[in-house]
Scaffold this active site. Structure first.
Site, PDB file in Angstrom:
ATOM      1  N   TYR A  32       0.975  -1.326   0.062  1.00 37.56           N
ATOM      2  CA  TYR A  32      -0.061  -0.085  -0.202  1.00 37.56           C
ATOM      3  C   TYR A  32       0.927   1.031  -0.222  1.00 37.56           C
ATOM      4  CZ  TYR A  32      -4.759   1.829  -0.109  1.00 37.56           C
ATOM      5  OH  TYR A  32      -5.595   2.527  -0.439  1.00 37.56           O
ATOM      6  N   GLY A  36       6.141   7.975   0.994  1.00 33.81           N
ATOM      7  CA  GLY A  36       7.320   7.931   2.149  1.00 33.81           C
ATOM      8  C   GLY A  36       8.121   6.466   1.433  1.00 33.81           C
ATOM      9  N   HIS A  37       7.207   5.544   1.086  1.00 29.06           N
ATOM     10  CA  HIS A  37       7.975   4.315   0.543  1.00 29.06           C
ATOM     11  C   HIS A  37       8.615   4.732  -0.825  1.00 29.06           C
ATOM     12  CE1 HIS A  37       4.361   2.300   2.438  1.00 29.06           C
ATOM     13  NE2 HIS A  37       5.384   1.759   2.824  1.00 29.06           N
ATOM     14  N   LYS A 149       9.969   7.772  10.041  1.00 27.68           N
ATOM     15  CA  LYS A 149       8.690   7.887  10.596  1.00 27.68           C
ATOM     16  C   LYS A 149       8.425   6.587  11.925  1.00 27.68           C
ATOM     17  CE  LYS A 149       4.537   6.280   9.382  1.00 27.68           C
ATOM     18  NZ  LYS A 149       4.041   5.589  10.713  1.00 27.68           N
TER      19      LYS A 149
END
Ligand code: PAF
Length: 281
Positions: A32, A36-37, A149
């Protein structure tokens, strides 16, 4: 880009790249994918010849009452995003491939895994370190990329890599935020419109802490109580924890006199969100 589902094939493919002296960068994810990824994949792309990402919603890091069953999944979309960002392989194993019948081995980084998020998620980091070690053994990357994070996760993984003498560099990349400051997270997709607004209390509480520190406040309990007071004004928010700790070893800091991590977890409705900032002492 190729999707690979078995450990055997993943190892075989990467062994041949390694023989050709290719640098392998690895981004472990639970899918998902969000910005950020993608920033981690982009970073891996800059520094590697071959970029592998894994998508595996790891059951051992979820507690019995947690969101394993409803964790968001969308392989088609992830595939497109990962390919656009320049990934070469997605390692996408089934649960039975990673934890076959009879599986019994777990890795635990003591102490660090019990604090902060570990206090309310007692098995969580044991599951994280176990799967990350397995993935590192399968992929054998030169460098693996994690997001700030999950600051506690990154500190625990660095500890594991050092303690177990693993030959991999760990890079931790900055938090990517939405325009209004909310830290990107796959779990943001659970938030209804009202909750999405309320979720900003995490970021705003951190910016309040930052402001107090700029004004000269160094006493952690004063800063934490101001943050608590601020968050309590939001009816949809329930604080899990707020911690001010040494950014290397997660020891609590009564006074901010060295590099500190200010981290918090807050439930917004049923969704548990985390965020953090680091402060130079
Ligand atoms: O940060 C995550 O998404 C997960 O904890 C990780 C590192 C992929 C392990 O399952």
């Amino acid at each position: 880009m190729k999707i690979i589902k078995t450990i055997k094939e993943m190892k075989t493919v990467l062994a041949s790249h390694r023989e050709q002296m290719k640098i392998i960068g690895f981004v472990p994810t639970m899918g998902y994918l969000h910005q950020g990824h993608l920033s981690l994949i982009g970073r891996a792309r800059q520094s590697s010849d071959i970029v592998v990402i894994s998508i595996f919603v790891n059951p051992t890091q979820f507690g019995p009452q947690e969101d394993l069953a409803r964790y968001p999944r969308d392989l088609k979309r992830d595939e497109e995003l990962a390919e656009q960002e320049g990934a070469d392989y997605i390692f996408y194993p089934d649960v039975s491939e990673m934890y076959p019948e009879g599986y019994k081995t777990y890795v635990l980084v003591e102490e660090l895994s019990k604090k902060m998020c570990g206090a309310s998620r007692p098995e969580h980091f044991r599951g994280v370190t176990t799967i990350v070690l397995k993935l590192l053994n399968i992929i054998q990357p030169h460098c693996a990329y994690f997001g700030q994070k999950d600051a506690q996760q990154a500190i625990i993984i660095r500890r594991m890599v050092e303690d177990l003498n693993l030959d991999v560099k760990i890079e931790v990349e900055p938090i990517v935020r939405e325009a209004d400051g909310l830290a990107m997270s796959s779990r943001n997709s659970y938030l209804k419109a009202k909750e999405r607004k309320a979720a900003l209390v995490l970021y705003h509480a951190l910016t309040l802490a930052q402001k107090l520190i700029k004004q000269g406040e160094r006493n952690s309990s004063v800063i934490i109580s101001q943050m608590e007071k601020f968050i309590r004004q939001e009816p949809l928010a329930r604080i899990d924890y707020i911690s001010i700790v040494d950014n290397r070893n997660l020891q609590e800091l009564a006074l901010i006199n060295k590099e500190a991590l200010i981290a918090l977890a807050v439930y917004i409705g049923k969704t548990r969100l985390i965020d953090n900032i680091t402060i130079q002492g």
